[in-house]
Scaffold this active site. Structure first.
Site, PDB file in Angstrom:
ATOM      1  N   LEU A 272       1.149  -1.027  -0.169  1.00  0.00           N
ATOM      2  CA  LEU A 272       0.115  -0.113  -0.049  1.00  0.00           C
ATOM      3  C   LEU A 272       0.819   1.203  -0.059  1.00  0.00           C
ATOM      4  O   LEU A 272       2.042   0.931   0.646  1.00  0.00           O
ATOM      5  CB  LEU A 272      -0.806   0.060   1.187  1.00  0.00           C
ATOM      6  CG  LEU A 272      -1.877  -1.159   1.544  1.00  0.00           C
ATOM      7  CD1 LEU A 272      -2.509  -0.941   2.883  1.00  0.00           C
ATOM      8  CD2 LEU A 272      -2.843  -1.232   0.183  1.00  0.00           C
ATOM      9  N   ASP A 273       0.296   2.291  -0.683  1.00  0.00           N
ATOM     10  CA  ASP A 273       1.219   3.643  -0.774  1.00  0.00           C
ATOM     11  C   ASP A 273       1.509   3.876   0.731  1.00  0.00           C
ATOM     12  O   ASP A 273       0.650   3.770   1.557  1.00  0.00           O
ATOM     13  CB  ASP A 273       0.525   4.863  -1.237  1.00  0.00           C
ATOM     14  CG  ASP A 273       0.448   4.128  -2.802  1.00  0.00           C
ATOM     15  OD1 ASP A 273       1.530   3.372  -3.309  1.00  0.00           O
ATOM     16  OD2 ASP A 273      -0.266   4.829  -3.771  1.00  0.00           O
ATOM     17  N   LYS A 274       2.428   4.586   1.174  1.00  0.00           N
ATOM     18  CA  LYS A 274       2.751   5.345   2.273  1.00  0.00           C
ATOM     19  C   LYS A 274       1.576   5.962   2.824  1.00  0.00           C
ATOM     20  O   LYS A 274       1.217   5.675   4.266  1.00  0.00           O
ATOM     21  CB  LYS A 274       3.831   6.612   2.300  1.00  0.00           C
ATOM     22  CG  LYS A 274       4.479   7.190   3.404  1.00  0.00           C
ATOM     23  CD  LYS A 274       5.014   7.971   3.050  1.00  0.00           C
ATOM     24  CE  LYS A 274       5.524   8.875   4.535  1.00  0.00           C
ATOM     25  NZ  LYS A 274       6.487  10.007   4.382  1.00  0.00           N
TER      26      LYS A 274
END
Length: 341
Positions: free
Chosen positions: A148-150
């Site tokens: 998942l993106d940051k």
């Protein structure tokens, strides 16, 4: 040539071939750069457009080196071969000898990399799991099978051994076509899609001139990867009689799992995510159309409004279909409430 490099900045270096230079570009650069970067890594950098000759990118690793040519190469930080465990709190939904399922908070990077060698989910898992990690590929580390993106929140599963890693990797590669894997997200987007449910079938690839951004590509483009997102509008905020709305809560199911897929796809149909500074920056002024209190909350929301609320997969050892759901995090609940107000 005692020191072939002229320092341009921290990671850009210029290397000039002398009269003895010969052979393939990837082999020659590897010999000049030193042991920090393998030939395969240098080859990947060339294909990635990170090596330049006279200002133009060279993407053919087999190009012959000629005496007098000056190559500029952008070198990333060397990969850390052994991430260290760090005592970082984890919201654990499930754990056994094979897998661990967590709810990732916003701001937590999944894997160590340039600029984020510490403070990542991998560092946290190494500390938390300790000796229960039997290792992936002979190294005692967690097996990351999806990311998942940051600044995206939500459910993630991580493998704790090679067997689990192989099995889960197959499921994510299959994208739920023949296996029970399923992923669903909730997002708050600007506007209201014309159709309240639909499918976005738009191939994705790296944006021109930007290594981190993704963009919709023509299917015939050799860099295009199939990308399919199914969406449904769950709620409309500040809807007008003409059926338009200032914002909407949407649910997205992934049929493929490309980098930034939901963010790019929703922007592609004209409805980028609130707070998305990369793909939705042009919509920031829409907040001015909101009532005062809602406008304050929207402008203070500093990440893309995206949450991986559901994950389903087959347990790699038992074969049991495991299903996990996590409600919207507090900041997205506050955002939705403000938009309703």
């Amino acid at each position: 040539m005692s020191d072939p490099f002229k320092q341009a900045d921290d990671n850009r270096k210029v290397l000039t071939a002398d009269e003895t230079a010969e052979g393939r570009l990837d082999a020659w650069l590897t010999a000049q750069v030193g042991e920090e970067f393998s030939r395969s890594r240098i080859k990947a950098l060339i294909k990635d457009g990170q090596v330049f000759l006279k200002g133009a990118p060279i993407t053919d690793p087999q190009k012959k080196v000629r005496a007098g040519d000056s190559y500029e190469i952008i070198l990333p930080e060397p990969e850390d071969p052994a991430p260290k465990g760090e005592d970082i709190p984890l919201d654990i939904l499930y754990e056994d000898e094979d897998v661990i399922v967590i709810s990732k908070p916003a701001g937590l990077v999944v894997h160590p990399g340039p600029g984020n060698w510490t403070g990542t989910l991998v560092n946290a898992l190494i500390y938390h799991c300790g000796d229960t990690l039997s290792g992936i590929g002979g190294v005692r580390r967690p097996g990351i099978v999806h990311r998942l993106d940051k600044d995206t929140t939500g459910v993630m599963v991580v493998a704790k051994n090679d067997m689990a890693h192989r099995h889960l990797s197959l499921q994510f590669a299959d994208h739920g076509r023949t296996m029970p894997l399923e992923r669903a997200y909730q997002a708050i987007v600007w506007g209201r899609p014309r159709s309240l449910s639909g499918t976005i079938d738009a191939p994705l690839g790296r944006a021109t001139g930007d290594r981190t951004r993704r963009a919709v590509k023509r299917p015939e483009n050799e860099s295009a990867d199939e990308a399919i997102t199914h969406y449904e509008v769950l709620e409309r905020f500040h809807e007008s009689p003409d059926a338009s709305a200032l914002a909407s809560l949407v649910e997205c199911h992934l049929e493929t799992g490309r980098t930034h897929q939901i963010r790019v796809h929703m922007a592609h149909i004209g409805h980028p995510l609130l707070g998305d500074a990369v793909y939705g920056a042009g919509f920031k002024t829409k907040a001015n159309l909101l009532p005062d209190e809602a406008r304050k909350v929207v402008k203070a929301f500093d990440r893309q409004a995206l949450h991986a609320y559901m994950l389903q997969f087959e347990h790699p050892r038992t074969g049991e279909v495991m299903h996990f759901e996590v409600p919207l995090p507090g900041d997205m609940v506050e955002l939705a409430d403000a938009l309703r107000g």
